[in-house]
Design a protein around this motif. Structure first.
Motif, mmCIF file in Angstrom:
data_model
loop_
_atom_site.group_PDB
_atom_site.id
_atom_site.type_symbol
_atom_site.label_atom_id
_atom_site.label_comp_id
_atom_site.label_asym_id
_atom_site.label_seq_id
_atom_site.Cartn_x
_atom_site.Cartn_y
_atom_site.Cartn_z
ATOM 1 N N PRO A 174 9.562 6.682 -5.098
ATOM 2 C CA PRO A 174 8.116 6.835 -4.776
ATOM 3 C C PRO A 174 7.790 6.983 -3.075
ATOM 4 O O PRO A 174 8.324 5.941 -2.333
ATOM 5 C CB PRO A 174 7.556 5.324 -4.928
ATOM 6 C CG PRO A 174 8.840 4.737 -5.678
ATOM 7 C CD PRO A 174 9.960 5.527 -5.420
ATOM 8 N N ALA A 234 4.862 8.161 -1.447
ATOM 9 C CA ALA A 234 3.544 8.492 -1.267
ATOM 10 C C ALA A 234 2.641 7.411 -0.535
ATOM 11 O O ALA A 234 1.650 7.419 -0.099
ATOM 12 C CB ALA A 234 2.512 8.856 -2.565
ATOM 13 N N GLY A 235 3.454 6.251 -0.035
ATOM 14 C CA GLY A 235 2.765 5.200 0.732
ATOM 15 C C GLY A 235 2.415 5.606 2.099
ATOM 16 O O GLY A 235 2.797 6.769 2.595
ATOM 17 N N LEU A 236 1.452 4.940 2.723
ATOM 18 C CA LEU A 236 1.013 5.582 4.041
ATOM 19 C C LEU A 236 1.837 4.984 5.091
ATOM 20 O O LEU A 236 1.479 5.524 6.264
ATOM 21 C CB LEU A 236 -0.501 4.922 4.116
ATOM 22 C CG LEU A 236 -1.359 5.241 3.033
ATOM 23 C CD1 LEU A 236 -2.848 4.627 3.312
ATOM 24 C CD2 LEU A 236 -1.688 6.735 2.981
ATOM 25 N N GLY A 237 2.644 3.962 4.881
ATOM 26 C CA GLY A 237 3.301 3.583 5.992
ATOM 27 C C GLY A 237 2.721 2.968 7.057
ATOM 28 O O GLY A 237 2.904 3.018 8.499
ATOM 29 N N THR A 238 1.638 2.173 6.830
ATOM 30 C CA THR A 238 0.863 1.550 7.915
ATOM 31 C C THR A 238 1.537 0.735 8.870
ATOM 32 O O THR A 238 1.089 0.406 10.025
ATOM 33 C CB THR A 238 -0.506 0.756 7.227
ATOM 34 O OG1 THR A 238 0.101 -0.067 6.686
ATOM 35 C CG2 THR A 238 -1.476 1.778 6.738
ATOM 36 N N ARG A 239 2.607 -0.189 8.244
ATOM 37 C CA ARG A 239 3.275 -1.182 9.137
ATOM 38 C C ARG A 239 4.170 -0.349 10.491
ATOM 39 O O ARG A 239 4.720 -1.077 11.081
ATOM 40 C CB ARG A 239 4.334 -1.991 8.395
ATOM 41 C CG ARG A 239 3.574 -2.842 7.614
ATOM 42 C CD ARG A 239 4.488 -3.521 6.601
ATOM 43 N NE ARG A 239 5.030 -2.573 5.503
ATOM 44 C CZ ARG A 239 6.137 -2.932 4.708
ATOM 45 N NH1 ARG A 239 6.917 -3.659 4.764
ATOM 46 N NH2 ARG A 239 6.723 -1.825 4.002
ATOM 47 N N LYS A 295 7.388 7.955 6.902
ATOM 48 C CA LYS A 295 8.398 7.179 7.137
ATOM 49 C C LYS A 295 9.626 7.399 6.526
ATOM 50 O O LYS A 295 10.608 6.942 7.195
ATOM 51 C CB LYS A 295 7.871 5.624 6.936
ATOM 52 C CG LYS A 295 7.703 5.076 5.390
ATOM 53 C CD LYS A 295 7.497 3.574 5.394
ATOM 54 C CE LYS A 295 7.018 3.271 3.906
ATOM 55 N NZ LYS A 295 6.816 2.071 3.419
ATOM 56 N N GLN A 319 1.074 11.767 -6.117
ATOM 57 C CA GLN A 319 0.346 10.779 -6.617
ATOM 58 C C GLN A 319 -1.149 11.091 -5.470
ATOM 59 O O GLN A 319 -1.064 10.898 -4.376
ATOM 60 C CB GLN A 319 0.986 9.179 -5.899
ATOM 61 C CG GLN A 319 -0.019 8.172 -6.199
ATOM 62 C CD GLN A 319 0.555 6.936 -5.744
ATOM 63 O OE1 GLN A 319 1.109 7.046 -4.748
ATOM 64 N NE2 GLN A 319 0.257 5.741 -6.403
ATOM 65 N N PRO A 364 -3.222 6.753 -3.095
ATOM 66 C CA PRO A 364 -2.033 5.828 -2.719
ATOM 67 C C PRO A 364 -2.565 4.567 -3.600
ATOM 68 O O PRO A 364 -3.208 3.482 -2.913
ATOM 69 C CB PRO A 364 -1.946 5.449 -1.466
ATOM 70 C CG PRO A 364 -3.115 5.952 -0.842
ATOM 71 C CD PRO A 364 -3.877 7.013 -1.662
ATOM 72 N N GLY A 392 -0.951 2.266 -5.340
ATOM 73 C CA GLY A 392 -0.164 1.141 -5.634
ATOM 74 C C GLY A 392 1.477 1.686 -6.032
ATOM 75 O O GLY A 392 1.386 2.990 -6.774
ATOM 76 N N PRO A 421 12.566 4.113 -1.244
ATOM 77 C CA PRO A 421 13.159 4.698 -0.142
ATOM 78 C C PRO A 421 13.368 3.827 1.137
ATOM 79 O O PRO A 421 14.348 4.113 1.814
ATOM 80 C CB PRO A 421 12.456 6.048 0.303
ATOM 81 C CG PRO A 421 11.310 6.126 -1.048
ATOM 82 C CD PRO A 421 11.268 4.845 -1.437
ATOM 83 N N ASP A 422 12.312 2.926 1.436
ATOM 84 C CA ASP A 422 12.385 2.416 2.929
ATOM 85 C C ASP A 422 13.366 1.336 2.731
ATOM 86 O O ASP A 422 13.740 0.619 3.707
ATOM 87 C CB ASP A 422 10.761 1.909 3.204
ATOM 88 C CG ASP A 422 10.102 1.507 1.998
ATOM 89 O OD1 ASP A 422 10.772 1.260 1.109
ATOM 90 O OD2 ASP A 422 8.878 0.957 2.351
HETATM 91 P P1 UTP Z 1 5.208 -0.212 0.864
HETATM 92 O O1 UTP Z 1 3.984 -0.936 0.603
HETATM 93 O O2 UTP Z 1 6.512 -0.739 1.203
HETATM 94 O O3 UTP Z 1 5.078 1.169 1.436
HETATM 95 O O4 UTP Z 1 5.736 0.505 -0.649
HETATM 96 P P2 UTP Z 1 3.593 1.679 2.459
HETATM 97 O O5 UTP Z 1 2.224 1.383 1.581
HETATM 98 O O6 UTP Z 1 4.178 2.965 2.727
HETATM 99 O O7 UTP Z 1 3.840 0.837 3.533
HETATM 100 P P3 UTP Z 1 2.759 -0.127 4.435
HETATM 101 O O8 UTP Z 1 2.648 -1.648 3.726
HETATM 102 O O9 UTP Z 1 1.392 0.567 4.600
HETATM 103 O O10 UTP Z 1 3.664 -0.245 5.797
HETATM 104 C C1 UTP Z 1 6.779 0.384 -1.197
HETATM 105 C C2 UTP Z 1 7.098 1.987 -1.911
HETATM 106 O O11 UTP Z 1 6.134 2.130 -2.692
HETATM 107 C C3 UTP Z 1 5.616 3.554 -2.226
HETATM 108 C C4 UTP Z 1 5.903 3.603 -0.753
HETATM 109 O O12 UTP Z 1 5.903 5.098 -0.230
HETATM 110 C C5 UTP Z 1 7.080 2.907 -0.496
HETATM 111 O O13 UTP Z 1 8.372 3.787 -0.724
HETATM 112 N N1 UTP Z 1 4.236 3.548 -2.544
HETATM 113 C C6 UTP Z 1 3.406 2.681 -2.367
HETATM 114 C C7 UTP Z 1 3.702 4.932 -3.208
HETATM 115 O O14 UTP Z 1 4.435 5.587 -3.372
HETATM 116 N N2 UTP Z 1 2.523 4.739 -3.530
HETATM 117 C C8 UTP Z 1 1.706 3.730 -3.270
HETATM 118 O O15 UTP Z 1 0.431 3.670 -3.750
HETATM 119 C C9 UTP Z 1 2.213 2.698 -2.652
#
Ligand code: UTP
Length: 303
Positions: free
Chosen positions: A17, A19-24, A34, A112, A115, A117, A139-140
């Protein structure tokens, strides 16, 4: 096909997965995913794909989102670059690029669209996974040990076919930051039966100090649960909630990873991973060790 028969199938597919935003990790992740940040000279996602391939995974499934197309490019041919490397007789570099490339048809990308979840991201892979057990790798979370984490999990799955969640020990005082598993005694394949799963338990209430570390083997039954699952913590569709439901009727075990975990989605985890991975390389380790001593000494004199 019955649920027991499904678990008799080999683990061939892995879901990433991404698709997360990597806000941290803003502002670094404003325009760069990220997963493409580098740990030494390989993108984070490449390290995790290396782990999956070392475990015998044949089909890589990336759940991507907006601004992630560079991940697709990374796992494709770069014709101009390859031609130029060939013309300049940079054979080693060319071979390395080609070695990292998935074979034709062995990588799939699905989007996705929002995002919603981690659980929702995994659900987006359902059509490509089909009716067989599969791996999920976040992946992180880099798993740095003598044996690739997923390989150990797949070996354990062969001994005890079941849903398997990788865990790693953390100090009891930090358990409130993670997903934590309660477990029973060690059994077949070194696995421990899961007795409870809690997301970020309040201080002093965690059933153990075993953190869910971002590697899973799941049966496809999880998809039908995710299909109708309401949003949970943070307004997101949580994978943990789906696993809790599935564990009411299906076997779940914990696999203890023997190594260090680096959460490269955080700045400190990312920096530490770079140091750890570089230190073990013969071309970089000795030099970096000296550099680090010098950097620490000079930062102390400047204080
Ligand atoms: P994280 O919460 O660590 O990733 O989700 P995030 O949302 O990218 O990071 P922050 O919290 O904003 O910094 C764990 C994994 O799930 C994926 C992320 O890409 C990460 O690999 N993820 C999370 C998705 O693919 N889709 C989502 O809607 C949420």
């Amino acid at each position: 096909m019955g649920q027991t028969e499904v678990l008799m199938k080999r683990i061939r597919k892995a879901v990433f997965p991404v698709a997360g935003l990597g806000t941290r990790f803003l502002p670094a992740t404003k325009a760069i995913p990220k997963e493409m940040l580098t740990v030494v000279d390989r993108p984070v996602i490449q390290h995790v794909v290396d782990e999956a391939r070392a475990a015998g995974i044949e089909h890589l499934i990336f759940v991507t989102g907006r601004n992630k197309s560079v991940i697709e490019d990374h796992f494709d041919h770069a014709y101009e670059l390859e031609r130029t490397l060939g013309e300049r007789a940079k054979t080693k570099e060319l071979e390395e690029l080609r070695r990292d490339l998935p074979a034709a048809g062995q990588a799939s990308f699905t989007r996705q669209q929002a995002p919603l979840g981690l659980g929702h991201a995994v659900w987006c892979a359902r059509e490509i996974v089909g009716d067989e057990p599969f791996a999920v790798l976040l992946p992180d979370m880099l798993h740095h040990g003598r044996e690739p984490c997923l390989k150990g999990m797949i070996d354990a799955f062969a001994a005890e076919p079941s849903n398997i969640i990788a865990v790693s020990e953390v100090p009891m005082s930090e358990t409130h930051q993670y997903g934590i598993l309660g477990v029973g005694a060690v059994g077949k394949g070194g696995l421990m039966p899961v007795t409870s799963m809690v997301e970020k338990p309040p201080q002093g209430t965690a059933p153990s100090n075993l953190m869910v570390s971002g590697r899973y083997i799941l049966e496809p039954g999880v998809f039908s649960i995710l299909e109708t699952q309401p949003r949970g913590a943070g307004g997101e569709i949580q994978l943990t909630d789906a696993m809790v439901s599935l564990s009411n009727t299906r076997p779940f075990n914990a696999f203890r990873f023997d190594g260090r975990i680096y959460d490269t989605g955080t700045k400190i985890g990312f920096l530490s991973a770079n140091v750890a991975y570089a230190l073990e390389r013969s071309d970089l380790g000795p030099m970096l060790r000296n550099e680090l001593k010098a950097v620490v000494a000079s930062s102390q004199t400047r204080k």
